[in-house]
Design a protein around this motif. Structure first.
Motif, short mmCIF file in Angstrom:
data_model
loop_
_atom_site.label_atom_id
_atom_site.label_comp_id
_atom_site.label_asym_id
_atom_site.label_seq_id
_atom_site.Cartn_x
_atom_site.Cartn_y
_atom_site.Cartn_z
N CYS A 195 1.98 -4.24 2.11
CA CYS A 195 1.36 -4.75 0.87
C CYS A 195 2.41 -5.00 -0.20
CB CYS A 195 0.32 -3.75 0.35
SG CYS A 195 -1.00 -3.36 1.50
N GLU A 196 3.59 -5.46 0.22
CA GLU A 196 4.66 -5.68 -0.76
C GLU A 196 4.35 -6.84 -1.70
OE1 GLU A 196 5.96 -8.04 2.95
OE2 GLU A 196 4.93 -6.18 2.51
N ASP A 197 3.32 -7.64 -1.32
CA ASP A 197 2.88 -8.71 -2.22
C ASP A 197 2.44 -8.16 -3.57
OD1 ASP A 197 2.18 -8.90 0.60
OD2 ASP A 197 1.38 -10.89 0.22
N PHE A 198 1.78 -6.99 -3.55
CA PHE A 198 1.07 -6.52 -4.73
C PHE A 198 1.97 -6.36 -5.96
CE2 PHE A 198 -2.92 -4.52 -2.64
CZ PHE A 198 -3.01 -5.62 -1.80
N PRO A 199 3.04 -5.55 -5.88
CA PRO A 199 3.85 -5.37 -7.09
C PRO A 199 4.57 -6.65 -7.50
CG PRO A 199 4.93 -4.34 -5.21
CD PRO A 199 3.56 -4.74 -4.75
N SER A 229 0.19 -6.56 9.61
CA SER A 229 -0.81 -6.12 8.64
C SER A 229 -2.13 -5.74 9.28
CB SER A 229 -1.04 -7.22 7.59
OG SER A 229 -1.50 -8.39 8.20
N LYS A 230 -2.33 -6.07 10.57
CA LYS A 230 -3.60 -5.76 11.23
C LYS A 230 -3.47 -4.57 12.18
CE LYS A 230 -5.02 -9.62 9.40
NZ LYS A 230 -3.75 -10.15 8.96
N GLN A 231 -2.30 -3.98 12.28
CA GLN A 231 -2.11 -2.89 13.22
C GLN A 231 -2.75 -1.61 12.72
OE1 GLN A 231 2.08 -2.66 14.02
NE2 GLN A 231 2.16 -4.65 15.03
N GLN A 232 -2.81 -0.60 13.62
CA GLN A 232 -3.45 0.67 13.29
C GLN A 232 -2.82 1.32 12.06
OE1 GLN A 232 -5.87 2.73 14.08
NE2 GLN A 232 -6.82 1.47 15.65
N PHE A 233 -3.61 2.15 11.42
CA PHE A 233 -3.15 2.83 10.21
C PHE A 233 -1.90 3.65 10.49
CE2 PHE A 233 -2.96 6.26 7.18
CZ PHE A 233 -3.26 5.64 5.98
N ILE A 235 1.40 5.82 8.05
CA ILE A 235 1.69 6.37 6.73
C ILE A 235 2.20 5.29 5.78
CG2 ILE A 235 4.09 7.02 7.15
CD1 ILE A 235 1.45 9.21 5.42
N ARG A 236 2.81 4.24 6.32
CA ARG A 236 3.31 3.15 5.47
C ARG A 236 2.19 2.44 4.73
NH1 ARG A 236 6.78 -0.95 8.71
NH2 ARG A 236 6.99 -1.82 6.62
N ARG A 237 0.97 2.49 5.27
CA ARG A 237 -0.15 1.83 4.61
C ARG A 237 -0.49 2.47 3.27
NH1 ARG A 237 -3.51 -0.86 8.38
NH2 ARG A 237 -4.97 -1.28 6.65
N VAL A 241 -2.04 2.13 -1.84
CA VAL A 241 -2.54 3.02 -2.89
C VAL A 241 -1.47 3.26 -3.96
CG1 VAL A 241 -3.44 5.33 -3.41
CG2 VAL A 241 -4.16 4.14 -1.31
N VAL A 242 -0.24 3.46 -3.53
CA VAL A 242 0.85 3.74 -4.47
C VAL A 242 1.07 2.55 -5.40
CG1 VAL A 242 3.32 4.20 -4.69
CG2 VAL A 242 1.97 5.41 -2.96
N PHE A 243 1.10 1.34 -4.84
CA PHE A 243 1.28 0.15 -5.67
C PHE A 243 0.12 -0.01 -6.65
CE2 PHE A 243 3.93 -1.88 -2.07
CZ PHE A 243 5.10 -1.39 -2.62
N ALA A 244 -1.11 0.19 -6.16
CA ALA A 244 -2.29 0.05 -7.02
C ALA A 244 -2.27 1.09 -8.14
CB ALA A 244 -3.57 0.18 -6.20
N ARG A 245 -1.82 2.31 -7.80
CA ARG A 245 -1.71 3.37 -8.82
C ARG A 245 -0.67 2.99 -9.88
NH1 ARG A 245 1.72 8.15 -6.89
NH2 ARG A 245 3.24 6.54 -7.44
N ASP A 246 0.47 2.48 -9.43
CA ASP A 246 1.53 2.11 -10.38
C ASP A 246 1.09 0.96 -11.28
OD1 ASP A 246 3.05 4.08 -9.23
OD2 ASP A 246 4.31 2.72 -8.05
#
Length: 327
Positions: A195-199, A229-233, A235-237, A241-246
């Motif tokens: 999700c590096e797009d987000f920040p 981006s479609k692979q199993q969950f 820890i990198r996923r 949450v971290v980006f959204a929190r920031d």
């Protein structure tokens, strides 16, 4: 050693030139269609920067063939470091006044850059169009449309941030957008994250003064079941949450009028992540994350239910996730 950001800021650009950055990794089945859709654009003042990120399936040969046939195409090869590093290299090499991104398994309408550039007036920093999400036939799913405004819309920075956080006429994808290069002068994609797009998209919108959405669908985003981006969950996923929190923290400090919009986006990231963990075949491995996120929802539950930007469906899901932990 000078940073990439400084290089982007100081480098002379070529007026009117659009630098199209295409990261490539093992996408030979889709790559010809992608590059062909770029070289056949009605807007011809392009440089096409293809970064082969250590492909092992013959994608590099396809890239090289296009470089031989069209002098606007430049191919750069690097060891596999991920899409973020590939896009960073593209930004470093770009000479255009404007920047566009296309993924190697997607394709674009032949007039996308003509239509976006026509709207890129002197006081506009970013122009967006809509996209179609296409699924493989075997999935039997209808296509979905993203970012299609009912009519052309112009936004100030704060209005654009609101649209972005509510994922309405703006979204966090790099694609189907044309950027003024100056937006990237202090922006670099984070390596090794999902999700590096987000920040990055959040920062370039912050750097903008005016953004236009054309209301036209010009980009075809193709769903690949085996893409990263479609692979199993994993820890990198948690980057989501971290980006959204920031982002929530930054909005809370700098744009308090849209704080609830950022809070809604943050809660969405938490709910999406918890549901991904529940669907994961290794759920037990990530149960500790699920519990931590449940506690976060429990702490914020009053704010969640009072937030008008969080859909009722999401609020019901939050309630279920909280109560599920009680059983």
């Amino acid at each position: 050693m000078p940073t990439m950001q400084n290089d982007i800021e100081k480098k002379e650009y070529i007026p009117g030139l659009i630098s199209v950055i295409v990261p490539v990794y093992n996408s030979k089945d889709y790559l010809f269609r992608c590059i062909e859709s770029i070289v056949n654009q009605t807007y011809t003042n392009l440089e096409i920067l293809i970064i082969d990120d250590g492909s092992t399936d013959g994608s590099g040969q396809i890239c090289g063939a296009f470089q031989t046939m069209d002098d606007r195409v430049s191919v750069f090869y690097q060891k596999n470091r991920g899409a973020a590093a590939a896009r960073n290299l593209g930004l470093e090499k770009a000479r255009g006044e404007f920047i566009g991104f296309v993924d190697s398994d997607d394709y674009i309408k032949k007039d996308i850059y003509t239509s976006l550039h026509d709207v890129m007036k002197e006081d506009v920093d970013m122009v967006c169009c809509g996209s179609v999400l296409l699924f493989p036939k075997r999935m039997h799913r209808k296509c979905e449309i993203y970012g299609k405004a009912l009519m052309p819309m112009t936004y100030t920075k704060c209005e654009a941030l609101r649209e972005l956080l509510l994922v309405r006429n703006l979204d966090f994808f790099f694609f189907f957008k044309l950027y003024r290069r100056a937006l990237f002068q202090d922006v670099r994609l984070p390596d090794g994250k999902t999700c590096e797009d987000f920040p990055v998209v959040y920062k370039v919108v912050k750097n903008s003064q005016k953004i236009v959405c054309t209301g036209e669908v010009k980009y075809y985003y193709c769903y690949r079941e085996n893409s990263m981006s479609k692979q199993q969950f994993t820890i990198r996923r948690m980057s989501y949450v971290v980006f959204a929190r920031d982002i929530f923290g930054d909005v809370n400090t700098n744009y308090p009028d849209i704080r609830k919009c950022a809070e809604a986006f943050y809660i969405r990231s938490v709910v999406d992540t918890m549901r991904d963990i529940e669907k994961c075949v290794e759920r037990d491995r990530y149960e500790f994350i699920h519990k931590r996120l449940r506690k976060l929802l429990l702490r914020m539950h009053v704010r969640i239910f009072l937030n008008q930007y969080i859909p009722e469906k999401t609020k019901k899901t939050v309630l279920k996730l909280i109560l599920r932990g009680e059983t």
